[in-house]
Design a protein around this motif. Sequence first.
Motif, PDB file in Angstrom:
ATOM      1  N   LYS A 168       0.839  -1.204   0.000  1.00 14.83           N
ATOM      2  CA  LYS A 168       0.000   0.000   0.000  1.00 14.83           C
ATOM      3  C   LYS A 168       0.863   1.238   0.000  1.00 14.83           C
ATOM      4  O   LYS A 168       2.006   1.221   0.459  1.00 14.83           O
ATOM      5  CB  LYS A 168      -0.924   0.013   1.215  1.00 14.83           C
ATOM      6  N   LEU A 169       0.289   2.324  -0.521  1.00 16.91           N
ATOM      7  CA  LEU A 169       1.024   3.592  -0.597  1.00 16.91           C
ATOM      8  C   LEU A 169       1.370   4.100   0.801  1.00 16.91           C
ATOM      9  O   LEU A 169       0.691   3.767   1.782  1.00 16.91           O
ATOM     10  CB  LEU A 169       0.180   4.638  -1.325  1.00 16.91           C
ATOM     11  N   PRO A 170       2.406   4.935   0.929  1.00 12.43           N
ATOM     12  CA  PRO A 170       2.710   5.527   2.244  1.00 12.43           C
ATOM     13  C   PRO A 170       1.532   6.367   2.735  1.00 12.43           C
ATOM     14  O   PRO A 170       0.792   6.966   1.939  1.00 12.43           O
ATOM     15  CB  PRO A 170       3.952   6.391   1.969  1.00 12.43           C
ATOM     16  N   LYS A 171       1.367   6.397   4.032  1.00 12.20           N
ATOM     17  CA  LYS A 171       0.274   7.173   4.615  1.00 12.20           C
ATOM     18  C   LYS A 171       0.461   8.656   4.343  1.00 12.20           C
ATOM     19  O   LYS A 171      -0.517   9.389   4.159  1.00 12.20           O
ATOM     20  CB  LYS A 171       0.203   6.906   6.124  1.00 12.20           C
ATOM     21  N   ASP A 172       1.709   9.137   4.277  1.00 12.13           N
ATOM     22  CA  ASP A 172       2.004  10.539   3.997  1.00 12.13           C
ATOM     23  C   ASP A 172       3.117  10.574   2.965  1.00 12.13           C
ATOM     24  O   ASP A 172       4.191  10.004   3.171  1.00 12.13           O
ATOM     25  CB  ASP A 172       2.424  11.263   5.281  1.00 12.13           C
ATOM     26  N   SER A 173       2.808  11.236   1.864  1.00 12.61           N
ATOM     27  CA  SER A 173       3.805  11.293   0.784  1.00 12.61           C
ATOM     28  C   SER A 173       4.887  12.316   1.060  1.00 12.61           C
ATOM     29  O   SER A 173       5.800  12.463   0.250  1.00 12.61           O
ATOM     30  CB  SER A 173       3.113  11.616  -0.541  1.00 12.61           C
ATOM     31  N   GLY A 174       4.797  13.079   2.167  1.00  7.41           N
ATOM     32  CA  GLY A 174       5.800  14.080   2.488  1.00  7.41           C
ATOM     33  C   GLY A 174       5.549  15.425   1.851  1.00  7.41           C
ATOM     34  O   GLY A 174       6.415  16.294   1.863  1.00  7.41           O
ATOM     35  N   GLY A 175       4.368  15.623   1.268  1.00  7.72           N
ATOM     36  CA  GLY A 175       4.045  16.916   0.667  1.00  7.72           C
ATOM     37  C   GLY A 175       4.334  16.976  -0.815  1.00  7.72           C
ATOM     38  O   GLY A 175       3.927  17.927  -1.489  1.00  7.72           O
ATOM     39  N   CYS A 176       5.029  16.022  -1.346  1.00  8.93           N
ATOM     40  CA  CYS A 176       5.282  15.958  -2.795  1.00  8.93           C
ATOM     41  C   CYS A 176       5.143  14.506  -3.221  1.00  8.93           C
ATOM     42  O   CYS A 176       5.257  13.586  -2.405  1.00  8.93           O
ATOM     43  CB  CYS A 176       6.668  16.519  -3.144  1.00  8.93           C
ATOM     44  N   PRO A 177       4.866  14.259  -4.489  1.00  7.04           N
ATOM     45  CA  PRO A 177       4.546  12.889  -4.927  1.00  7.04           C
ATOM     46  C   PRO A 177       5.734  11.935  -4.793  1.00  7.04           C
ATOM     47  O   PRO A 177       6.893  12.334  -4.849  1.00  7.04           O
ATOM     48  CB  PRO A 177       4.128  13.079  -6.388  1.00  7.04           C
TER      49      PRO A 177
END
Length: 1332
Positions: A750-759
């Motif tokens: 699954k995708l990260p819970k938080d992308s860090g503000g950029c893709p």
Amino acid sequence: MVDDFEYSFLVLTVAINKLSRVPGVVITQCVEQLPAGKSTPDFTRKPMPMTVQEGKKVLFKAMVSGKPAPTVTWVRNRGKVNDPEKYKTRYDERSREHILEILNVKPDQADTYKCFATNEYGKAICSATLNVTEVGYKKKGQAGHKPQDFRSMLRKTIVVRKKQMPPKKEGEIDPKLWELLLSAPKKHYEKICLEFGVTDFRWMLKRLNQMRKEREDEQAKVIEKLDNVKQIEVKPNGRAEFSLNMTLRDPNSTIHVYKDGIMVPYGDDENSKISLKKIGSKYVFSIKDPKPDDAGLYQVDVDEANVLTTDFQVPAVEFKAKIKDVKAVESEDPIFQCVLSTPLNRITWSKQDSSLEHGDKYEITVSEDKLIHTLRVKDCKMADNGAYYAIAGITSSSASLTVEADPDGHKGRKGTKTGDQDDLSKLALEQQAKLQKEKEDLETARREQAEKDAADAAARASLGDGRDGFGDRSGARSGDGSGSGDGSGGKTDGDEGDGDGKNKNVLGDGNDENKKGDADDEKKRRLQTGPLVPDTVVDRGVQFVVGLSDTNANIGERAELSCKLSSDTSEGRWYKNRKLLTKEDGVTSIKDGACHRLIIDCCKKDDAAVYRFEAEGRKSEATLNIEDPPKIDSVALGKFTKPVIIKAGENVKWKVPFSGGAPMNIQWYKDDDELLPALNVKIETSATESQLYLTKCQRKDSGEVQIKIKNEFGTTEAISKLIVLDKPTTPQGPVDIMESTVTSIVFKWKLPKDSGGCPVTNYIIQRQQVGRNKWSDLGEISGSNPSYKDSDVDPGRRYCYRIRAKNAEGISDYLQTENIPAGVLRYPGTPTAPKLVSAFKDCINLSWSPPCDTGGTKIVGYNLEKNKKGTKYWSLVNQGGPITDTKYAVKDVFEGAAYEFRVSAINLSGAGDPSIPCDTVIARDPMKPPGKVTDLKLTSSNYTTFSLVWTKPKEVKGLEDEAQGYYVEIKSIESLEWTRCNANPITLTSYTVLGLKAMATYWVRVIATNYGGDGEPQGFDKYIIAIPPPVRPKFKDRNMKTFVVVRSGNMVRLNINFEASPLPEISWLKDGIPVPKHVTITNFDKGSLMLIPTSERSDTGIYTITIKNLVGQESFNVEIRVTDDPKPPGPVELDQNTPGTVTLSWSASPDEKRDDRLHYMVSKRDSSKHIWRTVADNLFNNKFTVINILPGREYFFRVFAKNDIGLSPPSESPVFGIKKEKEKFKVNMPKRKCLDFQSTPSFIVPLRRRTAPRGYECCMSCAVKGDPSPHVTWYRNNTSLNTNPNYHIINVCGVCSLLILRVGAKDSGEYKVVIDNKLGTAECSMMLNVRV
């Protein structure tokens, strides 16, 4: 002594005031220092002020504290409270309240009451006021009484006013509207708001919810529950009613009713003007014969909390056309219509018992002119018969609806009118025209009156009566308030405005007819004042049509003042604070016909002033208020609103310049939470700008940053967005294995819970072979697809993977998978058993579900196998290859043959295990469901089962086919759903339902079934109770013991088996009273167990078990004797009274008093024999005479105490013997004398009174003498017993005994022994009592 006296004097004069936790309480401490553990009195709850009606009961309650416990007293300012007929004081132990009770309160008892709490260390004082309202009018004094002083009566009357609502302010919502909305349900919000001219009320809901919560908190103090609040309505019976359901916390709480803020009295009698009727928790308030004077805002309060507010409006309206009787046929839509004399937004439609609301059943409509009101009853039924009412204000009209059955059975709807629609419309148009004409006439009259008033004012001004050109203001105020002023704060020299900024509509709310007369009277009154100049003055001069209005303007904005004259040619001048304005003052004046405007393009603070416009002696004034709300510079605002993007760990700063009137209140927020100075937050604010510093920002600091600037003139705010860039968080698990074969492994995450503000741009994959320490890089993959396929794997190896997410700011931590095997043959699991979809003679359609376990790879197909019933061979159905779908049509079948099918799944490793076979399927065309079973009967039942039998339904060709099985269903009487007892059909025509609840009630039905489906169910007409057939209680064990002996300390266990239906009530008694608590009783369906774990002598008694049910009852008695080994009797004494006999006597055993069945046994042994022989048993006395004692022998005696347990140790007697003297034989022939040895009969030892237990032996004995030997006869109740075989009678050497082997109740009575010889008779008697 002097020191002591002075010290005592100081203690008595100390007075220290202390602060109480309860407001309004005064505490005075009379010692300088309190001892440890002591305290001054205080009130934990003080008495509350009260307002009650005359004749009610008043309770002042107070709770006090203090050590030692204080003494509570009550006083009043005017009078005493020591009259026991009027005042009662008491203390409630349960609630710990001190109560002053005033019975049947009178107006002269209205006063201030004080409560004193006193102990040796001080006192506490608090007060409460009592207001008494008089109810109704006092009756006239009887003849001979002096007339009452009217002034004194007025002094006693107290008018109680509720806290008034704030007045309505310009531009704000009427407080009256808020009160009504708080008491109304949500569905009535729109209707109430329309009456106040509010068309959109959604913006009010937030504040309304907050006010409702505060109101509910107040109500919760006095009310536990409040619901079903109904607004006031006029009912068909002519009474206006409003009601609510509430549960009071204190039943003694007072209920007040207010009208327009003034308390009104009410009674519990329907003849009262306002009455209260309480039905359970429902309170119904009603107004009898409502009149226009009864209109107003009614409020109901409990103590100080408001619980209901309702507005009673009484418009002046009449019915121009009343509703008429209607006849209709079922399913039609009958219509009732009426025409009103004045427009109304709505009227009340009702039946006799309830009001009618617009909805699915009733359609309520109003015409555009609000004169025609219509009620449509949709799809009428017979139940809709009855009277219908139209209620407008306090006027009503009624008509009946008669619904007839539809003879043709048509269900089509057709409208049924009450009369000619055209006539009603024509009548409404006539009424509307009439109202319009009246309106125009009133407008004309008002305009003429205004002109005349203006002329009068001009005349007075010319005579010098006016002031500063404004005329006589008092004269203007005497008008009707309909002058040309707009009423919004501006002043003119003409009539005053109507107060709302508009010329009032004379029609008002439909009360034209009532107000018309008042307007005419007002007009006449004005004409009577007359002008101050002769009537020849005709020129009234210029007048203000619209005067100046107070205006608010912001600094820097444009402000405009305008007015309108009655003349287009008149010129005027503008003044500021009575100073003439010119163009040099920076203002612009514009004349547009009769309109005059003053424009200030850029307002400044000094522009705030009183402005006046004068034209031809007429003046109008208004105030210009300059406001300086906070503003943010537009350039700075544009920069502030742009998102701020920084990297994690960096600092960020916002700078906002602003302007506005001081003082300013600046607040910073982040995501609606106020920011306060902290370690990483710094706020600097000056008079012109505010700065926010955030240091070392983290990803979590991202969000909306908001600044709010507020002063007395307004609020402004701005929002910015902070974006903190950081590396992404760890990809989310769990990792799903999509495929694991000998050549590849495919998995996804699954995708990260938080992308860090950029893709996320890429994912970095690493791999480790299990058993090695090295991690190898597999490269990077695109961030758009979170999955990976590893094709470089070795068969049989196990691998572990690490996954990292990457964006422009960095790389995340890794997500590690579990060990994934590669190259292992994993076959799929078993699918579900094939399910029959349909069956025909040449085709069978089946379906199934995929297996839960795919074996790590995708399912590529299925194999379907069949088995002909009776064979063991399974053949493959799909010879052409795997089946790719989860359904299949099998066509290789023979008609009438029975088949079983099973299916197996295939993946990349091969085919898995087959599923369990499906139920037998017969290749034949579909069948018709069978009919109902017949002759359904209940053969037997008990507490847990039913047994049923039935007959197979008959086959009806073409309609009902043969039944192949049966289902039995039950439903408890409380349940709504049927429960199937057998999951699979049964072929027998009988069934036993198991697992029922005892005494439960069930509905039972049987359903016949075959391949065509289930038939119609057949059930019983009545419910069945899980209970066996009725059986009278009876005990099953014929050999139950009636007498049980238990050694003290041992367990007593009685198990009684019985049979009874229905289950009986079981009770145990000991000697006629309930068994003690230490006795354990265990009841079950067919028996009862009584258990005494450790018995004591006190447990001795007769225990009775009683079983009782609806059929009858039965009882059984068991005597339980708890005893122990007896203690031996006392020393044995020997006495020889008669030659050849010896009498033994001994002391009683210590157990004789505790055991009434204890008796004695005597054994004898002589010197010639060594055997002990029992000579007496069952002796209940302490003496026995042994006979046949021979001289020359020694005798030994033993006495035993004996009870139901056994014998005691013996008490042995001393040796008894008579020596035999041997002498020489010598014959001395004495002289022979004739002696007479005869004597009358007599008793040596008489009978003694005895008490014997039932069922035991009883022996009675006595000793007699006489010469010749007397004849002995035994009697019981004067009946001879010598010939009765039930009694054993012996007479040995003058010792007479009577033995009863088993004493019963019939043996009780008087026993008598009669001895007689020729010389006389003697008798002796005793009483025998048999103890049960």
